[in-house]
Scaffold this active site. Structure first.
Site, PDB file in Angstrom:
ATOM      1  N   ASP A 190       0.771  -1.244   0.000  1.00  0.00           N
ATOM      2  CA  ASP A 190       0.000   0.000   0.000  1.00  0.00           C
ATOM      3  C   ASP A 190       0.809   1.306   0.000  1.00  0.00           C
ATOM      4  OD1 ASP A 190      -1.353  -2.220   0.900  1.00  0.00           O
ATOM      5  OD2 ASP A 190      -2.239  -1.258   2.646  1.00  0.00           O
TER       6      ASP A 190
HETATM    7  N1  DQQ Z   1      -2.166  -3.780   3.929  1.00  0.00           N
HETATM    8  C1  DQQ Z   1      -3.589  -3.915   3.933  1.00  0.00           C
HETATM    9  C2  DQQ Z   1      -4.008  -2.949   5.007  1.00  0.00           C
HETATM   10  C3  DQQ Z   1      -2.948  -3.087   6.018  1.00  0.00           C
HETATM   11  C4  DQQ Z   1      -1.723  -3.241   5.199  1.00  0.00           C
HETATM   12  C5  DQQ Z   1      -4.157  -3.626   2.591  1.00  0.00           C
HETATM   13  C6  DQQ Z   1      -0.700  -4.160   5.791  1.00  0.00           C
HETATM   14  O1  DQQ Z   1      -5.261  -3.222   5.548  1.00  0.00           O
HETATM   15  O2  DQQ Z   1      -2.863  -1.976   6.888  1.00  0.00           O
HETATM   16  O3  DQQ Z   1      -3.368  -4.111   1.564  1.00  0.00           O
HETATM   17  O4  DQQ Z   1       0.452  -4.245   4.987  1.00  0.00           O
END
Ligand code: DQQ
Length: 548
Positions: free
Chosen positions: A22
């Protein structure tokens, strides 16, 4: 290993090695764009998550800095997960992020502030001792409680932030709402900002205002008459995102999607392909709202490990409300055009049934292509069988691929094509006639993208994932034109249909159609002749500076 290296992108954001996911806390601060992102310093699979940090003056060239936030305190020792930045009055940035506190993945919300505001890059971040700021109460599922948004300021003098989650023992996705006067002490609102039954856990919610009848972006705290709201979630279960457009009832502190919006799995998507955990931010430098999305690999986990890297950030997109008010329009940020090199142009070229034209003279594997097709009539559009599922564009695309002859379409581009078409990723339109209106299907079909072994239409990490991504394009065909822009970068094809009404991103791994062996064609496999009105294609240069 030779081929693997060729799959690295050249003008997308990608660190030298290891896993990324992300985009986090994007912001514009004192003339600099900051991008943080989820990063595993130890390998090409998800884990050991820290916030890596890069800065840029133009969203194209990036300078890599030291990690901004990493596990070091009881409130984040098992991971520093996603979050967002807010610039507080007095020009003071603050980050809210999710900390993992134990090996059961219990989630809390923390904050971090720059150690030194006079450092133009904001290299060092401090996590004060009054963390965590927000912990789950008994009604909150504490392992599904994460990804705080940029905060917005209400007329009552309180800040608000929303956090993604899921109702305990239910499939209702939920966006909790918290309020604070001082940004330090937060109280949960009685009602969530929004929730929807049957959608499962909500990750990375995003909530922001958009101008009605205007192209400027708005600061997240702006409200008023000429404003609508966008609410987006990333669906943990299906791994795609959907959004609705609606209003924000300030008295009830609730978001309400407009009546005709589908608030669930069949909702509108930012992108009908590989695009997840996106986040937007307001750019006061150019008065626009910018959207960042992450694309993971579609290759096998084994290959990710062999390559030593996995995941890219897609090209940031400007988002505005479509004049219809019913959806968003997305377009690559204008700065990307500074990478355009050699250009070729075509115009007024007919494509009869079964014809294809090669676009020569540019680096087809690393290019930006913008084409407008036109046609004389809609009469030959295929009938849309009423028994087909209007919400399963992907299934329709996999059945009626780019080679199955149609009436009006399939026509479009063959990207990353090998000389004899052993490999190619077609991006194309197919027009149907339903009882009430014409339906325009847009596809980005990875099913023939590579001769590499292992092939699956489901993502399981064991086989390469080669889906026939597709979405419908809500476009007026009165002028009998359809436009398409594709950003091609070795293992990614990022496409914008009809001026950004429908976007689709595919990750593909050709073994023949690599570098200067890749070709680009425009094609038509429909019985109706289509014309290339105009086509412009550019070789894309590499940014001078990009994390390497
Ligand atoms: N990636 C998820 C999120 C979290 C993060 C979404 C953890 O919900 O915070 O891809 O790497």
């Amino acid at each position: 290993n030779h081929v693997y290296h060729l799959h690295r992108t050249r003008y997308h954001f990608q660190p030298r090695k290891n896993w990324i996911n992300d985009p986090n806390g994007p912001m514009y601060y004192n003339g600099i764009y900051h991008l943080f992102y989820q990063y595993n310093p130890k390998g090409a699979v998800w884990g050991n998550i820290v916030w890596a940090h890069s800065v840029s003056k133009d969203l194209v060239n990036w300078k890599k800095l030291e990690h901004a936030i990493y596990p070091s305190k009881p409130f984040d020792q098992y991971g520093c997960w996603s979050g967002s930045a807010t610039v507080l009055p007095g020009n003071k940035p603050v980050i809210l992020y999710t900390g993992i506190v134990d090996d059961k993945q219990t989630q809390v919300q923390n904050y971090a502030v720059p150690a030194n505001l006079s450092d133009p890059y904001l290299r060092l971040w401090i996590k004060p001792d009054n963390n965590p700021l927000i912990v789950a109460d008994n009604w909150v599922n504490k392992t599904a409680f994460r990804d705080p948004t940029t905060a917005w300021f209400g007329k009552d003098g309180k800040w608000r932030v929303t956090i993604g989650g899921r109702r305990k023992r239910k499939h209702r996705g939920i966006a909790y709402l918290y309020r604070s006067k001082d940004f330090m002490r937060w109280t949960k609102a009685k009602h969530p900002l929004h929730s929807a039954a049957g959608t499962g856990n909500w990750e990375c919610p995003d909530f922001f205002p958009v101008q009605v009848n205007g192209k400027n972006g708005l600061d997240t705290s702006v409200t008023g008459r000429n404003v609508k709201y966008v609410f987006k979630v990333s669906l943990d279960v299906t791994r795609y995102e959907y959004y609705t457009i609606g209003t924000y009832d300030i008295k009830k502190d609730k978001y309400i999607p407009e009546k005709d919006m589908i608030d669930g799995w069949n909702g509108l998507r930012y992108d009908y392909g590989n695009f997840y955990a996106s986040k937007s931010f307001f750019d006061p430098g150019k008065n626009r709202r910018i959207l960042w999305g992450w694309a993971n690999e579609s290759d096998t986990t084994d290959n990710d490990v062999k390559k030593g890297w996995a995941g890219i950030q897609l090209i940031p997109r400007t988002v505005v409300l479509d004049p219809s008010g019913k959806q968003l329009l997305q377009w690559p940020v204008e700065e990307l055009e500074t990478l355009r090199g050699k250009k070729v142009e075509l115009s007024n070229q007919n494509l009869n049934k079964g014809e294809k034209i090669e676009i020569k003279g540019i680096t087809a594997a690393q290019s930006d292509v913008d084409v407008t097709f036109s046609f004389n009539s809609l009469d030959k559009a295929e009938t849309f069988d009423p028994s087909w599922d209007r919400y399963d564009a992907q299934k329709l695309c996999s059945q009626k691929g780019s080679t199955v002859e149609g009436g009006l379409g399939p026509f479009g581009l063959l990207t990353l094509a090998s000389e004899n078409l052993e490999e190619y990723t077609p991006v194309f339109f197919r027009v149907f006639k339903a009882q009430d209106k014409h339906l325009v299907l847009m596809c980005s079909d990875a099913s023939r993208s590579t001769l590499m072994n292992g092939n699956s239409s489901m993502k399981d990490g064991k086989d390469a994932y080669r889906p026939s991504f597709a979405g419908f394009v809500n476009v007026d065909l009165n002028d009998k034109k359809l436009s398409l822009r594709s950003l091609i970068d070795h293992s990614v094809v990022e496409s914008f249909g009809a001026g950004g009404r429908t976007c689709i991103t595919s990750r593909v791994y050709p073994i023949l159609a690599v570098c200067d062996k890749a070709h680009l064609y425009a094609f038509n496999n429909g019985t109706e002749t289509v014309k290339i009105d105009t086509l412009k294609a550019w070789s894309m240069n590499r940014p001078k500076e990009m994390n390497h």
